[in-house]
Design an enzyme around this catalytic site. Structure first.
Site, PDB file in Angstrom:
ATOM      1  N   HIS A 180       0.855  -1.416   0.064  1.00 17.01           N
ATOM      2  CA  HIS A 180       0.164  -0.046   0.166  1.00 17.01           C
ATOM      3  C   HIS A 180       0.762   1.322   0.092  1.00 17.01           C
ATOM      4  O   HIS A 180       1.841   1.215   0.671  1.00 17.01           O
ATOM      5  CB  HIS A 180      -1.025   0.037   1.033  1.00 17.01           C
ATOM      6  CG  HIS A 180      -0.402  -0.096   2.610  1.00 17.01           C
ATOM      7  ND1 HIS A 180      -0.089   1.296   3.113  1.00 17.01           N
ATOM      8  CD2 HIS A 180      -0.324  -1.108   3.378  1.00 17.01           C
ATOM      9  CE1 HIS A 180       0.235   0.873   4.630  1.00 17.01           C
ATOM     10  NE2 HIS A 180       0.159  -0.483   4.500  1.00 17.01           N
ATOM     11  N   ASP A 220       6.118   0.440   6.892  1.00 15.71           N
ATOM     12  CA  ASP A 220       4.723   0.304   6.525  1.00 15.71           C
ATOM     13  C   ASP A 220       4.329   1.622   5.677  1.00 15.71           C
ATOM     14  O   ASP A 220       3.544   2.522   6.195  1.00 15.71           O
ATOM     15  CB  ASP A 220       4.248   0.452   7.935  1.00 15.71           C
ATOM     16  CG  ASP A 220       2.755  -0.035   7.699  1.00 15.71           C
ATOM     17  OD1 ASP A 220       2.106  -0.321   6.908  1.00 15.71           O
ATOM     18  OD2 ASP A 220       1.903   0.400   8.973  1.00 15.71           O
ATOM     19  N   GLU A 270      -4.906   2.032   2.598  1.00 14.59           N
ATOM     20  CA  GLU A 270      -4.908   0.644   3.389  1.00 14.59           C
ATOM     21  C   GLU A 270      -5.046   1.162   4.856  1.00 14.59           C
ATOM     22  O   GLU A 270      -5.933   0.539   5.463  1.00 14.59           O
ATOM     23  CB  GLU A 270      -3.813  -0.170   3.230  1.00 14.59           C
ATOM     24  CG  GLU A 270      -3.846  -1.704   3.829  1.00 14.59           C
ATOM     25  CD  GLU A 270      -3.298  -1.420   5.201  1.00 14.59           C
ATOM     26  OE1 GLU A 270      -3.765  -2.588   6.326  1.00 14.59           O
ATOM     27  OE2 GLU A 270      -2.744  -0.431   5.855  1.00 14.59           O
ATOM     28  N   GLU A 271      -4.405   2.225   5.224  1.00 14.79           N
ATOM     29  CA  GLU A 271      -4.265   2.638   6.799  1.00 14.79           C
ATOM     30  C   GLU A 271      -5.715   3.084   7.416  1.00 14.79           C
ATOM     31  O   GLU A 271      -5.845   2.677   8.307  1.00 14.79           O
ATOM     32  CB  GLU A 271      -3.379   3.704   6.916  1.00 14.79           C
ATOM     33  CG  GLU A 271      -1.855   3.278   6.635  1.00 14.79           C
ATOM     34  CD  GLU A 271      -1.266   2.240   7.562  1.00 14.79           C
ATOM     35  OE1 GLU A 271      -2.142   1.638   8.424  1.00 14.79           O
ATOM     36  OE2 GLU A 271      -0.164   1.732   7.453  1.00 14.79           O
ATOM     37  N   ASP A 309       3.005  -6.553   3.279  1.00 10.84           N
ATOM     38  CA  ASP A 309       2.790  -5.328   4.254  1.00 10.84           C
ATOM     39  C   ASP A 309       2.979  -5.808   5.767  1.00 10.84           C
ATOM     40  O   ASP A 309       2.243  -5.508   6.658  1.00 10.84           O
ATOM     41  CB  ASP A 309       1.149  -5.259   4.383  1.00 10.84           C
ATOM     42  CG  ASP A 309       0.950  -3.890   5.002  1.00 10.84           C
ATOM     43  OD1 ASP A 309       1.681  -3.097   5.183  1.00 10.84           O
ATOM     44  OD2 ASP A 309      -0.572  -3.664   5.409  1.00 10.84           O
ATOM     45  N   HIS A 360       3.825   2.585  12.681  1.00 13.44           N
ATOM     46  CA  HIS A 360       2.585   4.086  12.987  1.00 13.44           C
ATOM     47  C   HIS A 360       3.554   4.912  13.693  1.00 13.44           C
ATOM     48  O   HIS A 360       2.678   5.655  14.111  1.00 13.44           O
ATOM     49  CB  HIS A 360       1.457   3.413  13.240  1.00 13.44           C
ATOM     50  CG  HIS A 360       0.877   2.654  12.589  1.00 13.44           C
ATOM     51  ND1 HIS A 360      -0.592   2.012  12.849  1.00 13.44           N
ATOM     52  CD2 HIS A 360       0.838   1.886  11.406  1.00 13.44           C
ATOM     53  CE1 HIS A 360      -1.116   1.359  12.020  1.00 13.44           C
ATOM     54  NE2 HIS A 360      -0.094   1.089  10.937  1.00 13.44           N
TER      55      HIS A 360
END
Lengths: 470, 470
Positions: free
Chosen positions: B282, B294, B328-329, B356, B426
């Protein structure tokens, strides 16, 4: 052993361990990951003590610290084993420069450099000479005295990037570091610089041992490593201008041997106290970083093995020793001494495991042992599957335990993931922050699990079982 | 499938790949490790563009950059697929404080905090209230409205450290982040702070999506994460003084949906152009770091799959697409859109692979597919052994490819070593320097190898072969 036999062995040997073993391994991993001590020990060793080159004050501090920590664990014995070690000291900060002269103008480019361990100094004024680049001893020999005499030889062999096991790539060009000065001196070179043994492009020079072997004193030329970035720069500049000169200065010195120690702790076996299992790493390190991966990790993991056994309520049948070897990096005196004493005392060592490949996620073990013993280990493979431990192959075990080798002993090396190891190896970035707590703890638990199994089943279990079956 | 069947299948299916496959995999790994492009792409994506939250300017830059780079590869088609995405903006720097009042003296302790994605703002003056700590929704319900109303609920459930697969530990407590505000609001809480989903003790707050589900606007309370160190501090202080207050301020805002894109490239199949294989990651990321692990890693690895196929001279029989999914997030709009369009066009997707889980050393794949297809994959296991790829298990594949699921497709997720993933996930330290070049490149080669095999043999090979044999 062919494939059919492997499959059949795997098939018929499912029950060579018990459900109790599954529970024990689970308890060991849980203890290490939730209540481990290895990371805190490494923090102290790296951040409170630091680099621990043999013969240094820090090496002595590490001896005292680890002995005191082992004494807290309630082992049956903790002691120091005397060993004389070489003492080499780097001296003041090294300097390196590429010197370009063009139309009366001189340009100097700073280079990240470090003396190789064991090298001689350059003298106060440093050493300056033209450079000849080679990638192997064969290329050097082809050039011969004509093109080498009076020059600095630049060994620029790079680690082979497409080898998956980075230790294999290291093995492929570590000779240029160890014996580069020896070979270049034969052709009249005045100095040697070596491309750092690092798969990454960066600015860290990586030290490591070199040796002059039988060269007379006046043939011992200074030898240093430069970073991979600088090696590329130098090589590119040489292509354009092979008259450029290189300057470096180092004030390192070899002193007389000094007294140091292996640190040893033991849980004495309840049934077979005369059978010994050893787990260890090396307490000395190079001086540029803190030696966190090499081999602080192996030291604290080995200490943790004995702590985890005790915390998990395991009472070993055989005697289990942690040995923190001194002087792996530039002499192997600790490993030799331990084996020498063990032999003199007639101690029956049946298994030795070394962790000296960094504190990264463990993948398995390599074994230096008989086929029969490897078959025994294969039978434990599925016990390790929940922990993603999958690598059980014949191969190199470890430098320090090597001198224990005989026909019966099983020598093993922990095999962590090797991709990042040479990013840090022997360089100033081998520091605590490069070690991940969980990866370190998984390694300690993996080692403990194997020691537990070898203690419980001994090393000849399978051979006996097969004889019974036949 | 029982153990005997697995063993027998493994035994009878040794030759379901050819020597040529061994050579092809070797060439793929060599190309990736010695002449790879993935690391340079990631450098640009991380350091020149940076965090790429859906709807942001950076997300648009990433669309344009990756499209332009795919166009350089000489694929048969490269295009953008329109998709409307949510736009949430963090706003100015967040503030967090623990406020202790004792004997007329007020002490404030700064806390590392960040709004959770999708959260409402606190208002200009921030939000201050007493704190009640819970570790689960069950504990929250037991406390009830009496003890929760008017307070900030502090969800302090920690990831379970003794789970070897860290994604399992994440799954065990990610609900407190996603639905914490929803649950706490029911009992009259005024705000929520959540312990960061991080196995390490450090100072980084980790964001991630949260949702208010069917809550009316006036029940939507602000929700933020605090670092693991601060979570421990807060918990310890609460034990001594449950009258302490917590203050936080955040000015995040949800805007109307905006137009964005999935980026798609295709090599059209030579024999079966109507059978599609997808590889993807993503393109969006959270905003605190650069989204290097990520999922910058998955993006560049997926692009590299098509480049490596071309560089290795492989001419796919089937159509192979790289899909860089948007959003995606915090919405999964890209994944849903791609599947929707594929279905509308009647495209026959037989295989999809997502990366991912970070750019760490690859260990294998998890597969969401039938037993028969897993048996097919098992037969390729030994092809991967030289690359230390050993994990082939049923399990979760990936969020973006999930909407493609049907009875026939094989969905797969790359499974890298997971130990370090949640150190960065994140958070502001998910940056380029946390990615190791070789680990990233090994992942790209591993993905390419699996795509190559699925392209060559299709997905029903084994079933057909078995039918022939029966």
């Amino acid at each position: 052993m062919n494939r059919i036999l492997v499959v059949l062995l795997a098939f018929f040997s499912i029950s060579v361990y018990s459900q109790n073993d599954e529970a024990t391994l689970k308890a060991i991993y849980k203890q290490s990951l939730t209540n481990g001590q290895s990371y805190a020990w490494l923090d102290y060793l790296s951040n409170e003590i630091g680099g621990r080159l043999s013969g240094s004050e820090n090496a002595q501090k590490a001896v005292e610290y680890t002995k005191a920590e082992l004494e807290k664990l309630g082992l049956d014995k903790v002691w120091l084993q005397e060993v004389m070690v070489p003492k080499w000291v780097r001296g003041e900060k090294e300097e390196g420069e590429i010197i370009l002269k063009s139309e009366g103008l001189t340009t100097k480019i700073d280079v990240n450099i470090c003396a190789l361990g064991g090298s001689t100094a350059t003298g106060e004024n440093g050493l300056q000479a033209k450079v000849v680049e080679v990638k192997s001893f064969e290329e050097l020999a082809e050039l011969g005295e004509d093109k080498v005499k009076g020059k600095i030889v630049f060994f620029n062999g790079a680690m082979q990037a497409d080898l998956i096991n980075t230790f294999e790539a290291y093995g492929g060009c570590s000779r240029q570091r160890y014996a580069g000065a020896y070979e270049a001196s034969k052709f009249g070179a005045v100095g040697v610089i070596v491309r750092s043994l690092n798969l990454r492009q960066d600015d860290f020079p990586h030290t490591g041992s070199m040796g002059y072997l039988d060269l007379p004193e006046n043939k011992r030329i200074p030898s240093a490593a430069i970073s991979t970035n600088d090696a590329n720069t130098l090589s590119e500049l040489l292509e354009k201008n092979n008259n450029l000169e290189f300057y470096f200065k180092q004030s390192c010195q070899q002193y007389d041997d000094v007294l140091s120690y292996n640190v040893i702790g033991e849980i004495t076996g309840s049934e077979f106290p005369d059978e010994y299992l050893v787990v260890g790493g090396h307490l000395d390190s190079w001086d540029l970083g803190d030696g966190s991966h090499d081999d602080g990790a192996g030291v604290v993991q080995s200490m943790e093995v004995l702590r985890l056994l005790k915390e998990s309520g395991i009472k070993p049948k055989r005697s289990i020793r942690v040995v923190l070897f001194m002087n792996e990096e530039n002499g192997l005196r600790g490993g030799r001494k331990y084996a020498e004493v063990a032999k003199a005392k007639g101690e029956n060592h049946i298994f030795a495991l070394e962790s000296d490949s960094g504190g990264f996620t463990p993948r398995g073990f390599s074994f230096d042992c008989s086929d029969a013993n490897l078959a025994q280990i294969e039978q434990w493979r599925s016990l390790f599957k929940p922990y993603l431990i999958h690598f059980f192959e014949k191969g190199y075990s470890g430098a320090d335990i090597g001198p224990l080798k005989n026909d019966n002993i099983v020598l093993a090396g922990l095999r962590p993931d090797s991709q990042r190891y040479f990013d840090y190896h022997h360089a100033s970035n081998d520091t605590f922050d490069a070690v991940n707590k969980r990866e370190l703890e998984l390694g300690a638990a993996t080692m403990t699990s194997l020691v537990y199994l070898f203690d419980k089943y001994g090393v000849n279990q399978i051979q006996n079982a097969r004889q019974l079956r036949d």
